[in-house]
Design a protein around this motif. Structure first.
Motif: not given
Lengths: 266, 263
Positions: A53-54, A70, A77, A90, A93-94, A97, B5, B17, B20-21, B96, B98-106
């Motif tokens: 989903g990335a 992920w 990341g 980080f 946090r997203i 938790l 989670i 999100v 955190a950012l 940033n 690299g952060l897009l691998v986390f699906p929550k970060v768009q």
């Protein structure tokens, strides 16, 4: 179970469009460790990013009833200027938790990664092996049904590889892995089924031996066609050179002729 | 034991999100300095102070109803809230990635969090400056704080909308970055930061009235010092401008989000 319905993914490149997946429909059953095979640039990492989903496909749908991690890669990341601890915080946090859970995650990561005082130094100072340890430890600290692993074990030392193998074995009854690697031995050790990606297509093999067979066959034929191509190029080059020589000779002769012809006039 | 989670509503996830950012942004920008927060507040103020000391005695006479430092600061902070996002949206995704691998970060989260950081940091330093001013005995009116905040957010929204468009533009043409860097400089002269609007000759007024920043800046001055005389400015024009720009920016960004993440 992960289902891909008519999924297409392409990237614009200067000379047109590069197709990674072209209208792929397939089902990956749950509970089986999947090896993703394919030549360099076939789109293995992109496939993982799509499943995780990335990234979104250009068309089609990806559906799953499992929680998917992920994609765990080397440079995924982590922010280089932040310390390992800050990066871990980080991610906690997203995901929202609690303080207690965050402490638990940090404990798990430190005990798995074993990078000592490097945990409080910026990630850009890490070696690739340390990055792999941190990345692996971080996602293992979270509970998922499917873990996506992208070439992580390739850079680790023997200790790390043994640890990863043990972790894979331990979670076998609660989760599965989708594993990208070029090391066929590692894949055969930890996976039961295989997915073979090449030229925009994806083929699922319930038995990994069949997948590896298809992959090796493809590489063999690719090498053959490659050799043929090189032979053809050489041939074309030779004939081109011959043609050039001929033309040059003709031009020289013509020049001499015109020079002789024009001399009396001058 | 691995941690599960927790499942949350999309709205909560979005907030987590962004939070955190923002936290990360603060740490990367000021975490390595000692007294990071102090820098965060004083950084924009230093240029204002230099200007105020240099120009104050000269131009101060033209703005009789308020101290020149506050006159200047007000405009300057609006300008900062407007032009900060213009620049910060451009590098937001590439730095940033690299952060897009986390699906929550768009992708939109990365840009929005930077914009919000700009807003909060300029609001924070503005508040600090006002507090210092009140402590020194300058009579600020606190009756129109909603107006002050509203105009501030409008300036920021205009900047963010245009910033999102520029972020898309910069992904296609890398020279956008350079062009923005030098076109934002003259903004200080055409936005009534240094001089009051009502004192201008009519020809200048007729042109500058089209600049929505002039409206928000003048109104925010009025809200801190109710005696300050504003010309023919109103709130509707900048509000409409901000809403249109912000929606256009979001639409453009949404349509090009695939391309933006592939860089």
């Amino acid at each position: 179970m992960i289902q891909l319905n008519n999924v297409s993914k392409n990237y614009p490149i200067p000379s047109g469009v590069r197709h990674i997946l072209r209208d792929v429909t397939l089902t990956i059953p749950g509970g089986t460790n999947l090896a993703v095979l394919g030549p360099n640039g076939a789109g293995k990492s992109t496939f993982l990013r799509l499943i995780g989903g990335a990234e979104l496909p250009n068309s089609g749908k990806i559906w799953s009833d499992q929680s998917i991690s992920w994609p765990l890669g080397l440079n995924s990341g982590f922010q280089g200027s932040l310390t390992g601890r800050q990066n871990v915080m980080f991610v906690c946090r997203i995901n929202g938790l609690t303080g207690h859970q965050t402490r638990q995650v940090i404990e798990e990561v430190t005990s798995f990664a074993e990078i000592g005082e490097y945990f409080d130094l910026p990630v850009r100072l890490y070696s690739s092996g340390m990055r792999a340890r941190l990345s692996f430890g971080l996602s293992m600290a979270f509970e998922f049904d499917v873990y996506l692993v992208d070439e992580l074990t390739a850079v680790g030392d023997a200790v790390f590889r043994a640890k990863a193998k043990k972790a894979f074995r331990e979670m076998k009854n609660r989760a599965s892995i989708i594993f990208v690697s070029h090391n066929l031995q590692t894949l055969q050790d930890s996976c039961e089924s295989a997915l073979f990606l090449h030229d925009g297509t994806a083929t699922y093999f319930p038995k990994i031996e069949d997948g590896i067979g298809a992959y090796q066959e493809y590489i063999q034929s690719d090498r053959l066609s490659h050799a043929k191509e090189i032979r053809g190029l050489r041939k074309a080059k030779r004939s081109e050179r011959r043609r050039m020589r001929k033309e040059l000779g003709a031009a020289r002769r013509n020049k001499r002729k015109t020079a002789e012809g024009s001399e009396p006039e001058a | 034991m691995p941690v599960q989670i927790p499942r949350r509503s999309p709205w909560t996830n979005q907030r987590l999100v962004l939070w955190a950012l923002l936290h990360r942004e603060a740490v990367t920008r000021f975490g390595e300095y000692k007294l990071g927060v102090v820098w965060l507040i004083t950084e924009p103020l230093i240029s204002v102070l230099v200007m105020g000391v240099l120009l104050g005695p000269l131009i101060g006479r033209t703005a009789p109803d308020m101290p020149y430092a506050f006159f200047l600061l007000n405009g300057f902070m609006h300008l900062l809230a407007f032009s900060g996002p213009l620049q910060s949206g451009i590098g937001a995704i590439s730095s940033n990635q690299g952060l897009l691998v986390f699906p929550k970060v768009q992708p939109l989260d990365l840009v929005l969090s930077r914009f919000l950081f700009d807003l909060f940091s300029s609001l924070l330093s503005f508040t600090a400056f006002c507090a210092v001013g009140m402590w020194m005995g300058i009579n600020l009116s606190l009756g129109y704080l909603h107006m002050l905040l509203g105009t501030f957010i409008l300036s920021w929204m205009m900047g963010s909308g245009i910033g999102m468009m520029l972020a898309v533009g910069a992904a296609y043409y890398s020279s956008v970055d350079k062009i923005v860097a030098f076109t934002r400089r003259p903004l200080i002269f055409v936005s009534c930061v240094l001089y009051p609007f009502f004192n201008l000759p009519d020809q200048a007024k007729n042109i500058l009235i089209w600049n929505p920043l002039v409206h928000t800046i003048e109104l925010s001055r009025k809200s801190l010092f109710p005696l300050y005389h504003i010309g023919e400015v109103n709130l509707y024009y900048p509000a409409a401008f901000a809403i249109i720009m912000f929606s256009l920016g979001i639409c453009l960004f949404h349509n090009h989000r695939h391309y933006l993440t592939q860089k």
